[in-house]
Design a protein around this motif. Structure first.
Motif, PDB file in Angstrom:
ATOM      1  N   SER A  61       0.863  -1.279  -0.179  1.00 29.31           N
ATOM      2  CA  SER A  61      -0.091  -0.009   0.051  1.00 29.31           C
ATOM      3  C   SER A  61       0.958   1.175  -0.019  1.00 29.31           C
ATOM      4  CB  SER A  61      -1.008   0.075   1.286  1.00 29.31           C
ATOM      5  OG  SER A  61      -1.738  -1.150   1.165  1.00 29.31           O
ATOM      6  N   LEU A  80      -4.677   2.970   2.171  1.00 35.89           N
ATOM      7  CA  LEU A  80      -4.249   3.179   3.512  1.00 35.89           C
ATOM      8  C   LEU A  80      -3.098   2.054   3.697  1.00 35.89           C
ATOM      9  CD1 LEU A  80      -7.507   3.559   5.368  1.00 35.89           C
ATOM     10  CD2 LEU A  80      -5.809   5.614   4.959  1.00 35.89           C
ATOM     11  N   THR A  90      -4.665  -4.369   4.411  1.00 36.66           N
ATOM     12  CA  THR A  90      -5.440  -4.282   3.235  1.00 36.66           C
ATOM     13  C   THR A  90      -6.397  -5.753   3.105  1.00 36.66           C
ATOM     14  OG1 THR A  90      -3.878  -2.826   2.174  1.00 36.66           O
ATOM     15  CG2 THR A  90      -5.401  -3.889   0.916  1.00 36.66           C
ATOM     16  N   ASP A 111      -3.989  -3.161  -5.329  1.00 33.79           N
ATOM     17  CA  ASP A 111      -3.630  -3.599  -3.819  1.00 33.79           C
ATOM     18  C   ASP A 111      -4.307  -4.679  -3.570  1.00 33.79           C
ATOM     19  OD1 ASP A 111      -2.100  -3.399  -1.572  1.00 33.79           O
ATOM     20  OD2 ASP A 111      -3.264  -1.374  -0.810  1.00 33.79           O
TER      21      ASP A 111
HETATM   22 MG   LIG Z   1      -1.785  -2.858   2.348  1.00 34.60          MG
END
Ligand SMILES: [Mg+2]
Ligand SMILES: Nc1nc2c(ncn2[C@@H]2O[C@H](COP(=O)(O)OP(=O)(O)OP(=O)(O)O)[C@@H](O)[C@H]2O)c(=O)[nH]1
Length: 290
Positions: A61, A80, A90, A111
């Motif tokens: 990320s 984030l 994530t 992501d």
């Molecule tokens: Mg992540």
């Protein structure tokens, strides 16, 4: 010849005399311009998708945020990132676009949840295999519990859904401690990518944590013996040649962007986008023959 009185040999040098890879430290503007003006080899395709895979907390990320920060010229944190560590932060399959004035750049990132040891932890390699084929829907939840999985996959895919480059994100300071189970999961993903002809590369993050020399001066990245050693380790572990391994430092505590951090990221991105576009070109030629 008194052995006990002789001074101990000096420690082996930690630096090469010359960098073993050239880096255009003073040419950031050109690297950036070339990516901003990039034309894909198939004009019918809007963007090429780059999928990031790697262990929990490897910096996936943060890498997306760093790339976006380079192009926005300010620190951004859209994808984030976690600052506590532990379990994967994530949890869903999300596409990140990079704004370029009024439009977006012709490459996007996905992501995904980090890989963790254990059958019921972290992203399932099967999900990542589906992402490679472009079958995962936006927002797909990487619930590791098979019974709770929602296999609501796409039935049709557009060229933009497909993955054009699989990038393993590996933390330089943790590569020697990576769990065997995570490597096993990486191998499954790698086999799938190879069977689909998807090129693979490694972005090695946290170079500042792995080498004090580089922490002090990022320009020592290709003179540091430690960094070369870590790149070799990455290559041996995931089977990607050193020529496709790119060490970077992500933005993580800075409040403004910096030339040298930007240059390493832009350089890595240039190579990755090129190999991704090569696949687009091959697919285009393949479909023309049909
Ligand atoms: Mg992540
Ligand atoms: N020193 C340093 N810290 C970094 C670097 N890249 C990321 N970090 C930090 O490492 C931590 C984990 O980064 P993330 O980007 O959340 O990692 P991730 O791979 O997305 O993790 P999951 O989503 O949990 O799988 C964060 O606290 C980041 O600030 C880097 O290059 N150097």
């Amino acid at each position: 010849m008194g052995g006990s009185e002789s001074t101990p040999p000096p420690p082996p040098p930690v630096e090469f005399d010359k960098p073993w890879r050239d880096t255009p430290w003073d040419n950031k503007a050109l690297l950036e311009k070339n990516l901003r003006e990039l034309k894909l080899s198939d004009p019918k395709v809007k963007y090429i998708r780059i999928l990031l895979a790697g262990e929990v907390g490897a910096g996936k990320s943060s890498l997306i945020n760093s790339v976006n920060s380079v192009f926005q010229k300010r620190i951004t944190t859209e994808a984030l990132a976690d600052n506590a560590g532990g379990r994967s932060f994530t949890k869903t399959y999300d596409t990140y676009y990079i704004r370029n004035g009024q439009s977006v750049l012709p490459f996007v990132f996905n992501d995904i949840m980090g890989l963790e040891p254990g059958e019921s932890h972290g992203a399932d390699p099967e999900d990542i295999a589906k992402a490679l084929e472009g079958l995962l829907k936006e927002g797909h939840n990487f619930n590791p519990v098979a019974s709770a999985k929602n296999y609501d996959c796409k039935s049709e895919t557009s060229p933009e859904d497909l993955t054009y480059c699989l990038v393993y994100v590996i933390a330089a300071d943790k590569v020697s401690m990576m769990n065997q189970e995570v490597f096993r999961k990486l191998r499954v993903i790698r086999q799938k990518a190879s069977s689909l002809g998807i090129p693979q590369a490694v972005i090695m993050t946290m170079v500042d944590e792995a080498c004090p020399l580089v922490k002090k001066d990022l320009r020592k990245i290709y003179t540091s013996k430690k960094i070369k050693e870590k790149m070799q380790e990455c290559s041996n572990s995931v089977g990607v040649p050193v020529s496709h391994i790119f060490p970077v430092k992500n933005y993580h505590e800075e409040s403004d962007t910096q030339n040298d951090i930007d240059v390493l990221i832009l350089r890595a991105l240039t190579h990755i986008v090129q190999i991704a576009d090569d696949l687009l070109n091959r697919r285009k030629r393949g479909s023309e023959k049909c």
